[in-house]
Structures are given as C-alpha cells and as structure tokens.
Design an enzyme around this catalytic site. Structure first.
Site, PDB file in Angstrom:
ATOM      1  N   HIS A   1       0.843  -1.191   0.000  1.00 28.83           N
ATOM      2  CA  HIS A   1       0.000   0.000   0.000  1.00 28.83           C
ATOM      3  C   HIS A   1       0.883   1.248   0.000  1.00 28.83           C
ATOM      4  O   HIS A   1       1.837   1.332   0.756  1.00 28.83           O
ATOM      5  CB  HIS A   1      -0.893  -0.020   1.245  1.00 28.83           C
ATOM      6  CG  HIS A   1      -1.636   1.250   1.499  1.00 28.83           C
ATOM      7  ND1 HIS A   1      -1.390   2.036   2.593  1.00 28.83           N
ATOM      8  CD2 HIS A   1      -2.612   1.865   0.793  1.00 28.83           C
ATOM      9  CE1 HIS A   1      -2.188   3.081   2.570  1.00 28.83           C
ATOM     10  NE2 HIS A   1      -2.946   3.007   1.486  1.00 28.83           N
TER      11      HIS A   1
ATOM     12  N   HIS B   1       1.979  11.148  -1.101  1.00 29.59           N
ATOM     13  CA  HIS B   1       1.134  10.740   0.019  1.00 29.59           C
ATOM     14  C   HIS B   1       1.239  11.849   1.057  1.00 29.59           C
ATOM     15  O   HIS B   1       2.137  11.848   1.882  1.00 29.59           O
ATOM     16  CB  HIS B   1       1.558   9.387   0.600  1.00 29.59           C
ATOM     17  CG  HIS B   1       0.549   8.828   1.551  1.00 29.59           C
ATOM     18  ND1 HIS B   1       0.880   7.997   2.605  1.00 29.59           N
ATOM     19  CD2 HIS B   1      -0.801   8.991   1.622  1.00 29.59           C
ATOM     20  CE1 HIS B   1      -0.205   7.677   3.272  1.00 29.59           C
ATOM     21  NE2 HIS B   1      -1.243   8.263   2.686  1.00 29.59           N
TER      22      HIS B   1
END
Length: 337
Positions: free
Chosen positions: A40, A117
């Site tokens: 992930h 992110h």
C-alpha cells in the site's frame, strides 16, 4: 537469534522469483484468481520531507504547515510513511502489486511527475519505471501489476507524457487488456507488466492500459473494525477480475492528535499479527468470497508476503477453501487491537 538483515536476505532468496516456482497446475489460472501480495502506497519510503504539501490536502493543513513546519512536518512524516523498504527490496521480498499514487507538483513548469502521500517523493515516476524495468530484466518469469492512481494535478498533457513513458520503458513487456493474464500466456509472449490506469478517458486510446483495480480501503483505525469491513465486502461478492483487499489501518486527525507519541508504523506493527491471522484464513479462486491481491503497510516486518503467497497452495487443496466466514464470536478476538 535471527536479525532484521538476515531475515530480509532470507525473504529475498525465498520470494524474489516465487511466480516461476508455482506448481504447473497454476500456470493457466488467471492472475486475478491467484493470491498476490501488494504494498500500500508503495513509494512512501522516499517521501521528501522538504517538499510542499500536496495540493489535494486541506487548506488548514497547508496553512499550519507553513506557519509551524518544524512541528507539523515531523508529524506528517510519521503518519504518511507506509513503507520503509525501497522498491527493489519490496520486489525481491515478493511484492507483485505496486500502489503508485502519481502527481504533478503545482507551479512546476516541467513535465516531471512524482509520487505523493500528503507530500511528494524525492524520486520521479520515470526513474522508478526504469528501475522496475531493470528489475524485470533480471527476473524474466515474474509479473508485476502497476496501479497508476490518484493523478493529483495531472493535465491531459501530463497523461500523454506518462503513458508515453510507460510504453517506451516497458514496450513489449506490456500485457494488453484483451489477454487472459495467466502465467502461461504471459510467459509465452514475454509479457511482464499489467498497467492499471485510473483515468477512464485514456483507456479507449491505449490497449495496454487496464481499468482501475478496485481497492477495498476500510479507513479504520482498529483491527476489529477493519476486518468487519473486509468481511462485509466479501459477502457483497468479489469483482470479476483484479481487486485489492487492503489490510492497512488508517488514522484520522483525532486519532493522531490523541496519540502524540505514536506513528503509523507503531500503530501498524502492533496489529500485524492479528491482521495476518485474517490473511491466513483467506483463499484465492473464483468464488464470491475469495480474495485476490492483499496489500499491506510496512511489508517485510513480518511474514505477510510469505503468508499471501502460500494461500495459492489452497487452490491445489480445494477442501481448505470451504471454511466459514469470520463471525461475531471470532471478531471478539480482535476487539482490543
């Protein structure tokens, strides 16, 4: 006692070519009916702590970051880093699904793309694709799925540039979406890369791009709540082809503020043993409640990758795949995690 380095070397030796070591009986099973380990937010190990906050984040976060970067930036790094192994280490450990969140920095006049992110990475998308291509050359029987997602700040020109890079770098390794992606088919034609592309408008233009792969993201901070979500999704029925069950936990703002001395890694590692109990209970295949790709944070810190790969053994022992779903009594085991 085995140390982290010895463990990492052992995982690389065991899993770097695990697809080529699958039994022949699985060579004609589509990859979406096998069990594949994924990471992930694959590239978050190289987040650039001095990069700007993503334009996709809230105005409040960007404002606070500008006012007190020495306080806010370490917090961002603690809660946005989901992997510590670099790309080659993840591939060598057996990861075959890469979650690539692609972005273009605002006010950047170049066509350079990065991963994101909350903040941007220090390495570019193009350099990363070349690294993957180089790894595949030395592992000719392995197949990787690259999920190109998010696309923060990308214009039509950026998409054209990215797809051009993908075609130029992987060329004949790209598996067209009309091919049934069994290992036998892909080995026979030299295909090693499946590109999942989240921008629908580009799919009709390029046969090398596959539709977006659904990702079951629970958005939960506790093991019990996450497993309840995943079990609910299984009852709803698996998608027809590729899909991801994410065993990654998520911390909201309140959780972060109420746990000032924690980090995402600390939060995750203390719960991984329980999450891996759920992983070991899964089974690949065609049935409604089967799983396909299972993605996790901080791969390499436990037996996650090995456990996901070993689920494929159940396809040769169908009786092991008929166990009951996790019920409320079983979930009580996870209630304190």
């Amino acid at each position: 006692m085995e140390g982290p380095l010895e463990r990492s070397i052992q995982l690389c030796q065991e899993n770097s070519q695990w697809m080529s070591q699958l039994p022949e009986s699985l060579w004609n099973v589509p990859l979406y009916n096998l069990s594949l380990p994924g990471s992930h937010d694959t590239m978050s190990y190289c987040l650039d702590k001095v990069s700007p906050v993503s334009e996709n984040e809230s105005k409040l976060l960007k404002f606070v970051d500008k006012c007190a970067p020495c306080i806010v930036r370490p917090i961002i790094m603690k809660w946005s880093t989901t992997q510590v192994q670099n790309l080659a280490e993840q591939l060598n450990a057996g990861i075959r699904y890469l979650d690539l969140r692609i972005a273009h920095k605002s006010h950047d006049p170049s066509m350079d793309l990065y991963f994101v992110h909350m903040i941007y990475t220090s390495v570019s998308v193009e350099d990363t694709l070349w690294e993957i291509s180089k790894w595949l050359q030395s592992h000719p029987w392995e197949v990787v799925i690259l999920a190109c997602r998010n696309f923060d700040g990308l214009s039509r020109n950026h998409h054209c540039h990215l797809i051009s890079c993908i075609k130029r770098i992987f060329h004949s390794k790209l598996c067209p979406r009309d091919v049934v992606p069994t290992l036998q088919n892909m080995w026979g034609k030299g295909y090693q890369v499946i590109i999942s592309y989240d921008e629908v408008s580009e799919l009709t233009k390029h046969c090398e791009l596959w539709p977006a792969i659904p990702y079951w993201w629970g958005n939960k901070s506790t093991t019990k709540a996450l497993i309840q979500y995943l079990e609910h999704m299984k009852k709803m029925g698996r998608p027809g082809k590729f899909f991801v069950a994410g065993i990654n936990l998520t911390a909201d703002l309140w959780y972060i503020l109420s746990h000032p001395f924690l980090s995402l890694k600390m939060m995750t590692l203390r719960r991984l043993p329980c999450l891996n109990i759920w992983v070991k209970q899964q089974c690949p295949g065609t049935k409604k409640d089967c799983t396909n790709i299972i993605a996790a944070d901080f791969i390499g810190d436990d037996d996650f990758v090995k456990d996901v790969i070993e689920l494929n053994k159940k396809l040769n022992s169908p009786g092991h795949c008929h166990g009951p779903n996790i019920g409320s009594k079983d979930l009580s085991f996870f209630s304190t995690f």
